[in-house]
Design a protein around this motif. Structure first.
Motif, PDB file in Angstrom:
ATOM      1  N   ASN A  42       0.816  -1.220   0.000  1.00 40.32           N
ATOM      2  CA  ASN A  42       0.000   0.000   0.000  1.00 40.32           C
ATOM      3  C   ASN A  42       0.848   1.267   0.000  1.00 40.32           C
ATOM      4  N   CYS A  43       1.957   1.233   0.706  1.00 38.74           N
ATOM      5  CA  CYS A  43       2.821   2.422   0.795  1.00 38.74           C
ATOM      6  C   CYS A  43       3.398   2.786  -0.566  1.00 38.74           C
ATOM      7  N   ILE A  44       3.957   1.801  -1.260  1.00 36.86           N
ATOM      8  CA  ILE A  44       4.589   2.110  -2.555  1.00 36.86           C
ATOM      9  C   ILE A  44       3.530   2.417  -3.610  1.00 36.86           C
ATOM     10  N   ASP A  45       2.344   1.797  -3.497  1.00 36.67           N
ATOM     11  CA  ASP A  45       1.260   2.121  -4.435  1.00 36.67           C
ATOM     12  C   ASP A  45       0.860   3.588  -4.311  1.00 36.67           C
ATOM     13  N   MET A  46       0.709   4.070  -3.071  1.00 38.73           N
ATOM     14  CA  MET A  46       0.362   5.481  -2.854  1.00 38.73           C
ATOM     15  C   MET A  46       1.483   6.395  -3.343  1.00 38.73           C
ATOM     16  N   TYR A  47       2.732   6.010  -3.086  1.00 39.61           N
ATOM     17  CA  TYR A  47       3.870   6.814  -3.534  1.00 39.61           C
ATOM     18  C   TYR A  47       3.863   6.949  -5.055  1.00 39.61           C
ATOM     19  N   PHE A  48       3.695   5.815  -5.762  1.00 36.35           N
ATOM     20  CA  PHE A  48       3.679   5.862  -7.219  1.00 36.35           C
ATOM     21  C   PHE A  48       2.477   6.654  -7.742  1.00 36.35           C
ATOM     22  N   ALA A  49       1.328   6.551  -7.075  1.00 37.60           N
ATOM     23  CA  ALA A  49       0.143   7.310  -7.483  1.00 37.60           C
ATOM     24  C   ALA A  49       0.411   8.810  -7.381  1.00 37.60           C
ATOM     25  N   ASN A  50       1.169   9.219  -6.358  1.00 34.93           N
ATOM     26  CA  ASN A  50       1.500  10.634  -6.191  1.00 34.93           C
ATOM     27  C   ASN A  50       2.538  11.114  -7.194  1.00 34.93           C
ATOM     28  N   GLN A  51       3.249  10.179  -7.831  1.00 36.38           N
ATOM     29  CA  GLN A  51       4.202  10.562  -8.880  1.00 36.38           C
ATOM     30  C   GLN A  51       3.484  10.933 -10.173  1.00 36.38           C
ATOM     31  N   GLY A  52       2.210  10.596 -10.266  1.00 35.90           N
ATOM     32  CA  GLY A  52       1.449  10.890 -11.472  1.00 35.90           C
ATOM     33  C   GLY A  52       1.674   9.827 -12.529  1.00 35.90           C
ATOM     34  N   ASN A  53       1.501  10.201 -13.751  1.00 37.67           N
ATOM     35  CA  ASN A  53       1.614   9.262 -14.862  1.00 37.67           C
ATOM     36  C   ASN A  53       3.005   9.249 -15.474  1.00 37.67           C
ATOM     37  N   ALA A  54       4.007   9.426 -14.665  1.00 39.37           N
ATOM     38  CA  ALA A  54       5.376   9.406 -15.173  1.00 39.37           C
ATOM     39  C   ALA A  54       5.670   8.042 -15.792  1.00 39.37           C
ATOM     40  N   ALA A  55       6.298   8.053 -16.942  1.00 36.95           N
ATOM     41  CA  ALA A  55       6.629   6.793 -17.630  1.00 36.95           C
ATOM     42  C   ALA A  55       7.621   5.973 -16.813  1.00 36.95           C
ATOM     43  N   ASN A  56       8.533   6.641 -16.149  1.00 33.42           N
ATOM     44  CA  ASN A  56       9.552   5.957 -15.350  1.00 33.42           C
ATOM     45  C   ASN A  56       9.283   6.179 -13.868  1.00 33.42           C
ATOM     46  N   LYS A  57       9.149   5.088 -13.132  1.00 36.32           N
ATOM     47  CA  LYS A  57       8.958   5.175 -11.687  1.00 36.32           C
ATOM     48  C   LYS A  57      10.313   5.371 -11.021  1.00 36.32           C
ATOM     49  N   ILE A  58      10.318   6.126  -9.933  1.00 34.75           N
ATOM     50  CA  ILE A  58      11.542   6.456  -9.205  1.00 34.75           C
ATOM     51  C   ILE A  58      11.451   5.897  -7.789  1.00 34.75           C
ATOM     52  N   CYS A  59      12.526   5.240  -7.317  1.00 35.02           N
ATOM     53  CA  CYS A  59      12.581   4.710  -5.957  1.00 35.02           C
ATOM     54  C   CYS A  59      12.643   5.868  -4.960  1.00 35.02           C
ATOM     55  N   PRO A  60      11.799   5.844  -3.919  1.00 37.63           N
ATOM     56  CA  PRO A  60      11.832   6.921  -2.931  1.00 37.63           C
ATOM     57  C   PRO A  60      13.101   6.932  -2.076  1.00 37.63           C
ATOM     58  N   ASN A  61      13.827   5.821  -2.014  1.00 34.86           N
ATOM     59  CA  ASN A  61      15.055   5.768  -1.210  1.00 34.86           C
ATOM     60  C   ASN A  61      16.255   6.336  -1.952  1.00 34.86           C
ATOM     61  N   CYS A  62      16.552   5.758  -3.110  1.00 39.29           N
ATOM     62  CA  CYS A  62      17.799   6.106  -3.808  1.00 39.29           C
ATOM     63  C   CYS A  62      17.574   7.010  -5.015  1.00 39.29           C
ATOM     64  N   ARG A  63      16.305   7.251  -5.350  1.00 37.91           N
ATOM     65  CA  ARG A  63      15.918   8.077  -6.489  1.00 37.91           C
ATOM     66  C   ARG A  63      16.342   7.470  -7.826  1.00 37.91           C
ATOM     67  N   GLY A  64      16.666   6.174  -7.802  1.00 41.92           N
ATOM     68  CA  GLY A  64      17.020   5.473  -9.032  1.00 41.92           C
ATOM     69  C   GLY A  64      15.772   5.058  -9.794  1.00 41.92           C
ATOM     70  N   GLU A  65      15.944   4.846 -11.094  1.00 40.40           N
ATOM     71  CA  GLU A  65      14.827   4.422 -11.930  1.00 40.40           C
ATOM     72  C   GLU A  65      14.478   2.968 -11.638  1.00 40.40           C
ATOM     73  N   VAL A  66      13.199   2.690 -11.464  1.00 41.37           N
ATOM     74  CA  VAL A  66      12.720   1.339 -11.189  1.00 41.37           C
ATOM     75  C   VAL A  66      12.526   0.622 -12.520  1.00 41.37           C
ATOM     76  N   LYS A  67      13.218  -0.481 -12.690  1.00 43.12           N
ATOM     77  CA  LYS A  67      13.115  -1.274 -13.916  1.00 43.12           C
ATOM     78  C   LYS A  67      12.084  -2.380 -13.783  1.00 43.12           C
ATOM     79  N   LYS A  68      11.892  -2.868 -12.539  1.00 41.00           N
ATOM     80  CA  LYS A  68      10.987  -3.984 -12.305  1.00 41.00           C
ATOM     81  C   LYS A  68      10.448  -3.880 -10.887  1.00 41.00           C
ATOM     82  N   ILE A  69       9.201  -4.305 -10.708  1.00 41.20           N
ATOM     83  CA  ILE A  69       8.577  -4.339  -9.388  1.00 41.20           C
ATOM     84  C   ILE A  69       8.296  -5.801  -9.062  1.00 41.20           C
ATOM     85  N   LYS A  70       8.917  -6.293  -7.992  1.00 40.44           N
ATOM     86  CA  LYS A  70       8.767  -7.695  -7.609  1.00 40.44           C
ATOM     87  C   LYS A  70       7.872  -7.797  -6.389  1.00 40.44           C
TER      88      LYS A  70
END
Length: 75
Positions: free
Chosen positions: A30-58
């Motif tokens: 639920n936490c990461i879902d809300m975080y990604f929802a607040n990022q909007g419709n960005a094509a690339n998701k960003i990790c809230p910890n390291c700010r790196g681009e997320v390539k895969k969600i496991k």
């Protein structure tokens, strides 16, 4: 285990959680879902910890306890 840095609570083995790749940071579903929802419709998701681009969600499931001879009742 580890802490979810979004809600600052522990993630334990009895919970389902999300691991972001390639950074391997873990979050409650639920936490990461809300975080990604607040990022909007960005094509690339960003990790809230390291700010790196997320390539895969496991999605990682809750670990089940294995039966041991102490937990098995004999008839």
């Amino acid at each position: 285990m580890t802490d979810c840095t979004i809600c600052i609570e522990k993630i334990d083995e009895s919970q389902h959680y999300i691991q972001l790749k390639p950074c391997n940071h873990n979050f409650h579903d639920n936490c990461i879902d809300m975080y990604f929802a607040n990022q909007g419709n960005a094509a690339n998701k960003i990790c809230p910890n390291c700010r790196g681009e997320v390539k895969k969600i496991k999605k990682i499931g809750a670990k089940k306890k294995r039966a041991t001879k102490d937990t098995i009742q004999r008839n």
